[in-house]
Structure formats: structure tokens, C-alpha cells
Design a protein around this motif. Structure first.
Motif, PDB file in Angstrom:
ATOM      1  N   ASN A  23       3.052   5.017 -30.104  1.00  0.00           N
ATOM      2  CA  ASN A  23       3.571   4.209 -31.197  1.00  0.00           C
ATOM      3  C   ASN A  23       2.673   4.364 -32.424  1.00  0.00           C
ATOM      4  O   ASN A  23       1.454   4.297 -32.332  1.00  0.00           O
ATOM      5  N   ALA A  24       3.280   4.534 -33.602  1.00  0.00           N
ATOM      6  CA  ALA A  24       2.511   4.738 -34.830  1.00  0.00           C
ATOM      7  C   ALA A  24       1.660   3.523 -35.169  1.00  0.00           C
ATOM      8  O   ALA A  24       0.567   3.646 -35.705  1.00  0.00           O
ATOM      9  N   LEU A  25       2.147   2.321 -34.844  1.00  0.00           N
ATOM     10  CA  LEU A  25       1.367   1.126 -35.146  1.00  0.00           C
ATOM     11  C   LEU A  25       0.137   1.019 -34.258  1.00  0.00           C
ATOM     12  O   LEU A  25      -0.905   0.526 -34.673  1.00  0.00           O
ATOM     13  N   LEU A  26       0.242   1.469 -33.027  1.00  0.00           N
ATOM     14  CA  LEU A  26      -0.906   1.398 -32.128  1.00  0.00           C
ATOM     15  C   LEU A  26      -1.975   2.417 -32.483  1.00  0.00           C
ATOM     16  O   LEU A  26      -3.139   2.216 -32.193  1.00  0.00           O
ATOM     17  N   SER A  27      -1.579   3.529 -33.087  1.00  0.00           N
ATOM     18  CA  SER A  27      -2.548   4.564 -33.403  1.00  0.00           C
ATOM     19  C   SER A  27      -3.135   4.401 -34.803  1.00  0.00           C
ATOM     20  O   SER A  27      -3.999   5.164 -35.197  1.00  0.00           O
ATOM     21  N   HIS A  28      -2.663   3.425 -35.560  1.00  0.00           N
ATOM     22  CA  HIS A  28      -3.176   3.215 -36.917  1.00  0.00           C
ATOM     23  C   HIS A  28      -4.628   2.762 -36.872  1.00  0.00           C
ATOM     24  O   HIS A  28      -4.976   1.826 -36.163  1.00  0.00           O
ATOM     25  N   ARG A  29      -5.435   3.444 -37.603  1.00  0.00           N
ATOM     26  CA  ARG A  29      -6.844   3.073 -37.692  1.00  0.00           C
ATOM     27  C   ARG A  29      -7.052   2.273 -38.966  1.00  0.00           C
ATOM     28  O   ARG A  29      -6.448   2.540 -39.982  1.00  0.00           O
ATOM     29  N   ILE A  30      -7.920   1.293 -38.885  1.00  0.00           N
ATOM     30  CA  ILE A  30      -8.164   0.423 -40.024  1.00  0.00           C
ATOM     31  C   ILE A  30      -9.493   0.801 -40.668  1.00  0.00           C
ATOM     32  O   ILE A  30     -10.471   1.083 -39.979  1.00  0.00           O
ATOM     33  N   THR A  31      -9.502   0.822 -41.979  1.00  0.00           N
ATOM     34  CA  THR A  31     -10.723   1.130 -42.718  1.00  0.00           C
ATOM     35  C   THR A  31     -11.395  -0.178 -43.135  1.00  0.00           C
ATOM     36  O   THR A  31     -10.821  -1.259 -43.011  1.00  0.00           O
ATOM     37  N   VAL A  32     -12.605  -0.062 -43.646  1.00  0.00           N
ATOM     38  CA  VAL A  32     -13.334  -1.231 -44.113  1.00  0.00           C
ATOM     39  C   VAL A  32     -12.561  -1.913 -45.245  1.00  0.00           C
ATOM     40  O   VAL A  32     -12.431  -3.138 -45.276  1.00  0.00           O
ATOM     41  N   ALA A  33     -12.008  -1.124 -46.168  1.00  0.00           N
ATOM     42  CA  ALA A  33     -11.263  -1.701 -47.288  1.00  0.00           C
ATOM     43  C   ALA A  33     -10.060  -2.506 -46.786  1.00  0.00           C
ATOM     44  O   ALA A  33      -9.791  -3.599 -47.274  1.00  0.00           O
TER      45      ALA A  33
END
Length: 117
Positions: free
Chosen positions: A2-12
Motif C-alpha cells: 500500500n502506498a500509504l504504508l510505504s510513505h516515509r515522513i520527513t522532519v519538515a
């Protein structure tokens, strides 16, 4: 996957979720604290992602949703954010103008004067 599960979050992106602007002036040092915590915890480098910043694509540290505890720990340890909870921006006070309809007889209301009616 799933694209939402693989989304990585940045500091910003994390800072925006916490109520701060993405271009917060202490974002870079905060990111270094998060990266140090990640290296200590996982004994490897954090993943990287490309983000469009200041007119060009740059590689920035990015964390999986399962690694958000690293950013939460950095939030608690970093001196500028330790114990801090960003306050929401104050709401603008409405300005009311009392007028007889004649611009020459205009009287200001109780609020701050911004512009003439």
C-alpha cells in the motif's frame, strides 16, 4: 504494498503535524538530533528521500511510520522543543466600522484601524 504504508515522513512533515511551519528555522538541528537518535537505536543510517526544497530536489532523512518514535524522542530531547507545545495562531479580531454611509463622517470602531471604508 500500500502506498500509504510505504510513505516515509520527513522532519519538515513531522513539524507540520506538530503545528510548526515546515521551514521552521530550527528544523535542521532538530533533524540532526533525530538522525543521531536513529543511529544510536538502529546502528544504521536513516533512509533518504527526495523533497523539493528552495527550488531544487534535495535528499533528506525520511522515517517509516514504525520509526516515528525516533522523531517523538527527538521532540522531547531537542532544547527548542523539549516540553513545548506550539500554540495555535491567534484568531484575527473582526473589525467593525460604524458609518453613516458618508465616508467623510466615518468613525472607527473599537478594534484596530486597518483601512478606510
Amino acid at each position: 504494498m500500500n502506498a500509504l504504508l510505504s510513505h516515509r515522513i520527513t522532519v519538515a512533515e513531522y513539524l507540520v503535524q506538530r503545528g510548526l511551519p515546515a521551514d521552521w528555522r530550527f528544523g535542521s538541528p532538530f533533524g540532526r538530533v533525530a538522525a543521531r537518535i536513529y543511529r544510536t537505536t538502529y546502528r544504521s543510517e536513516p533512509a533518504r528521500a527526495f523533497r523539493f526544497i528552495n527550488g531544487r530536489f534535495r535528499r533528506v532523512m525520511a522515517y517509516r511510520p514504525s520509526e516515528l518514535h525516533v522523531l517523538a524522542t527527538a521532540w522531547e530531547q531537542y532544547g527548542r522543543t523539549a516540553g513545548a507545545r506550539p500554540t495555535p495562531a491567534p484568531r484575527p479580531t473582526p473589525v467593525t466600522f460604524r458609518s453613516s454611509g458618508d465616508a467623510m463622517r466615518w468613525t472607527p470602531g473599537a478594534g484596530p484601524i486597518r483601512n478606510h471604508p
